[in-house]
Design a protein around this motif. Structure first.
Motif, PDB file in Angstrom:
ATOM      1  N   VAL A  57       0.989  -1.143   0.315  1.00 42.50           N
ATOM      2  CA  VAL A  57      -0.022   0.047  -0.045  1.00 42.50           C
ATOM      3  C   VAL A  57       1.392   0.992  -0.152  1.00 42.50           C
ATOM      4  CG1 VAL A  57      -1.652   1.202   1.674  1.00 42.50           C
ATOM      5  CG2 VAL A  57      -2.039  -1.216   0.976  1.00 42.50           C
ATOM      6  N   ALA A  58       2.301   0.873   1.108  1.00 43.04           N
ATOM      7  CA  ALA A  58       3.182   2.573   0.556  1.00 43.04           C
ATOM      8  C   ALA A  58       4.054   2.303  -0.366  1.00 43.04           C
ATOM      9  CB  ALA A  58       3.623   1.977   1.927  1.00 43.04           C
ATOM     10  N   PHE A  59       4.063   1.443  -0.481  1.00 41.38           N
ATOM     11  CA  PHE A  59       5.661   0.878  -2.155  1.00 41.38           C
ATOM     12  C   PHE A  59       5.110   1.491  -3.397  1.00 41.38           C
ATOM     13  CE2 PHE A  59       7.619  -1.961  -4.789  1.00 41.38           C
ATOM     14  CZ  PHE A  59       8.938  -1.187  -4.951  1.00 41.38           C
ATOM     15  N   LEU A  60       3.913   0.654  -3.026  1.00 40.01           N
ATOM     16  CA  LEU A  60       3.299   0.907  -5.198  1.00 40.01           C
ATOM     17  C   LEU A  60       3.289   2.962  -5.412  1.00 40.01           C
ATOM     18  CD1 LEU A  60       1.294  -1.898  -5.496  1.00 40.01           C
ATOM     19  CD2 LEU A  60       3.428  -1.536  -6.213  1.00 40.01           C
ATOM     20  N   PRO A  61       2.679   3.015  -4.743  1.00 44.75           N
ATOM     21  CA  PRO A  61       2.396   4.920  -5.115  1.00 44.75           C
ATOM     22  C   PRO A  61       4.427   5.451  -4.425  1.00 44.75           C
ATOM     23  CG  PRO A  61       1.359   4.566  -3.165  1.00 44.75           C
ATOM     24  CD  PRO A  61       1.466   3.323  -3.227  1.00 44.75           C
ATOM     25  N   ALA A  62       4.090   4.903  -3.414  1.00 41.60           N
ATOM     26  CA  ALA A  62       5.520   5.490  -3.664  1.00 41.60           C
ATOM     27  C   ALA A  62       6.831   5.558  -4.832  1.00 41.60           C
ATOM     28  CB  ALA A  62       6.580   5.048  -2.442  1.00 41.60           C
ATOM     29  N   ILE A  63       7.075   4.261  -5.412  1.00 39.34           N
ATOM     30  CA  ILE A  63       7.982   4.461  -6.656  1.00 39.34           C
ATOM     31  C   ILE A  63       7.750   4.680  -7.847  1.00 39.34           C
ATOM     32  CG2 ILE A  63       7.305   2.082  -7.184  1.00 39.34           C
ATOM     33  CD1 ILE A  63       9.519   1.058  -7.639  1.00 39.34           C
ATOM     34  N   ILE A  80      13.852  -2.670  -6.195  1.00 36.74           N
ATOM     35  CA  ILE A  80      14.545  -4.543  -5.776  1.00 36.74           C
ATOM     36  C   ILE A  80      15.107  -4.653  -4.772  1.00 36.74           C
ATOM     37  CG2 ILE A  80      16.601  -5.696  -7.005  1.00 36.74           C
ATOM     38  CD1 ILE A  80      14.134  -5.994  -9.091  1.00 36.74           C
ATOM     39  N   VAL A  81      15.780  -3.908  -3.692  1.00 40.82           N
ATOM     40  CA  VAL A  81      16.405  -3.823  -2.332  1.00 40.82           C
ATOM     41  C   VAL A  81      14.740  -4.335  -1.787  1.00 40.82           C
ATOM     42  CG1 VAL A  81      16.966  -2.996  -0.416  1.00 40.82           C
ATOM     43  CG2 VAL A  81      18.301  -2.922  -2.147  1.00 40.82           C
ATOM     44  N   TYR A  82      13.655  -3.752  -2.144  1.00 42.13           N
ATOM     45  CA  TYR A  82      11.907  -3.846  -1.149  1.00 42.13           C
ATOM     46  C   TYR A  82      12.096  -4.998  -1.746  1.00 42.13           C
ATOM     47  CZ  TYR A  82       6.802  -4.531  -0.805  1.00 42.13           C
ATOM     48  OH  TYR A  82       6.250  -4.718  -0.553  1.00 42.13           O
ATOM     49  N   ILE A  83      12.273  -5.868  -3.139  1.00 41.80           N
ATOM     50  CA  ILE A  83      11.449  -7.808  -3.830  1.00 41.80           C
ATOM     51  C   ILE A  83      12.516  -8.427  -2.828  1.00 41.80           C
ATOM     52  CG2 ILE A  83      11.439  -9.154  -5.250  1.00 41.80           C
ATOM     53  CD1 ILE A  83      10.510  -6.472  -6.505  1.00 41.80           C
ATOM     54  N   ILE A  84      13.890  -8.187  -2.907  1.00 42.81           N
ATOM     55  CA  ILE A  84      14.447  -9.333  -1.794  1.00 42.81           C
ATOM     56  C   ILE A  84      14.061  -8.793  -0.393  1.00 42.81           C
ATOM     57  CG2 ILE A  84      17.107  -9.312  -1.183  1.00 42.81           C
ATOM     58  CD1 ILE A  84      17.971  -8.053  -4.341  1.00 42.81           C
ATOM     59  N   TYR A  89      12.297 -11.562   4.288  1.00 48.44           N
ATOM     60  CA  TYR A  89      11.479 -11.904   5.553  1.00 48.44           C
ATOM     61  C   TYR A  89      10.784 -12.645   4.964  1.00 48.44           C
ATOM     62  CZ  TYR A  89       7.362 -10.743   7.952  1.00 48.44           C
ATOM     63  OH  TYR A  89       6.011  -9.975   8.691  1.00 48.44           O
ATOM     64  N   TRP A  90       9.916 -13.356   4.033  1.00 45.25           N
ATOM     65  CA  TRP A  90       9.099 -14.630   3.957  1.00 45.25           C
ATOM     66  C   TRP A  90      10.010 -15.927   4.513  1.00 45.25           C
ATOM     67  CZ3 TRP A  90      10.057 -17.548  -0.708  1.00 45.25           C
ATOM     68  CH2 TRP A  90       9.638 -19.210  -0.930  1.00 45.25           C
ATOM     69  N   SER A 107      13.442  -4.294   3.769  1.00 39.08           N
ATOM     70  CA  SER A 107      11.742  -4.049   2.712  1.00 39.08           C
ATOM     71  C   SER A 107      11.424  -2.189   3.014  1.00 39.08           C
ATOM     72  CB  SER A 107      10.275  -4.819   2.658  1.00 39.08           C
ATOM     73  OG  SER A 107      10.174  -5.721   3.193  1.00 39.08           O
ATOM     74  N   MET A 108      10.788  -2.329   4.201  1.00 33.29           N
ATOM     75  CA  MET A 108      10.958  -0.650   5.173  1.00 33.29           C
ATOM     76  C   MET A 108      11.419   0.126   4.562  1.00 33.29           C
ATOM     77  SD  MET A 108       8.065  -0.954   6.015  1.00 33.29           S
ATOM     78  CE  MET A 108       7.423  -0.040   6.440  1.00 33.29           C
ATOM     79  N   ILE A 109      13.091   0.213   4.682  1.00 29.57           N
ATOM     80  CA  ILE A 109      13.990   1.116   4.566  1.00 29.57           C
ATOM     81  C   ILE A 109      14.026   1.792   3.127  1.00 29.57           C
ATOM     82  CG2 ILE A 109      16.113   1.846   3.851  1.00 29.57           C
ATOM     83  CD1 ILE A 109      16.711   0.414   6.852  1.00 29.57           C
TER      84      ILE A 109
END
Length: 131
Positions: A57-63, A80-84, A89-90, A107-109
């Motif tokens: 919810v935050a990542f998509l509009p931010a990118i 890409i860092v977020y995805i990794i 995390y998983w 993923s948060m940073i």
């Protein structure tokens, strides 16, 4: 901008992958919908899926906003860092939820950095538009 769009769609596909894995965990556990408690393995995978949805919810509009104002390779690289981070995390959450911190921060940073870049880009564009 295509790099940004590619990373964004990869993040959405990652979310669908986690949803698929949650379905697999439900089948393996024998839990019947709508139950979400009663099997530790299912509960962990379910939390990964829901937490990923919450971050998207935050990542998509931010990118997308950051990609409008900054070089797409830079923005996509941060994405890409977020995805990794989500994959880390998983894996950590499935094995030992107490060790999910690195994946969570990875993923948060990037999300916060993208928000900051978007905000700075918007403000700078407002300043230069008035000049």
């Amino acid at each position: 901008m295509q790099y940004v769009e590619l990373v964004a769609i990869l993040a959405v596909l990652q979310f669908f992958f986690f949803g698929f894995m949650t379905g697999q965990a439900r089948r393996k556990s024998g839990l019947k919908a709508p139950a979400i408690t009663g099997d530790d393995g299912f509960e962990r995978m379910y939390r990964v899926q829901i937490n990923t949805l919450e971050t998207l919810v935050a990542f998509l509009p931010a990118i997308f906003l950051a990609g409008k104002y900054w070089p797409s390779l830079l923005v996509a690289g941060i994405g890409i860092v977020y995805i990794i981070g989500r994959f880390i995390y998983w894996r950590a959450y499935i094995n030992d939820p107490a060790k999910r911190g690195i994946g969570f921060m990875l993923s948060m940073i990037p999300t916060f950095v993208l928000i900051a870049l978007a905000l700075v880009g918007i403000v700078l564009s407002l300043i230069t538009a008035k000049a």
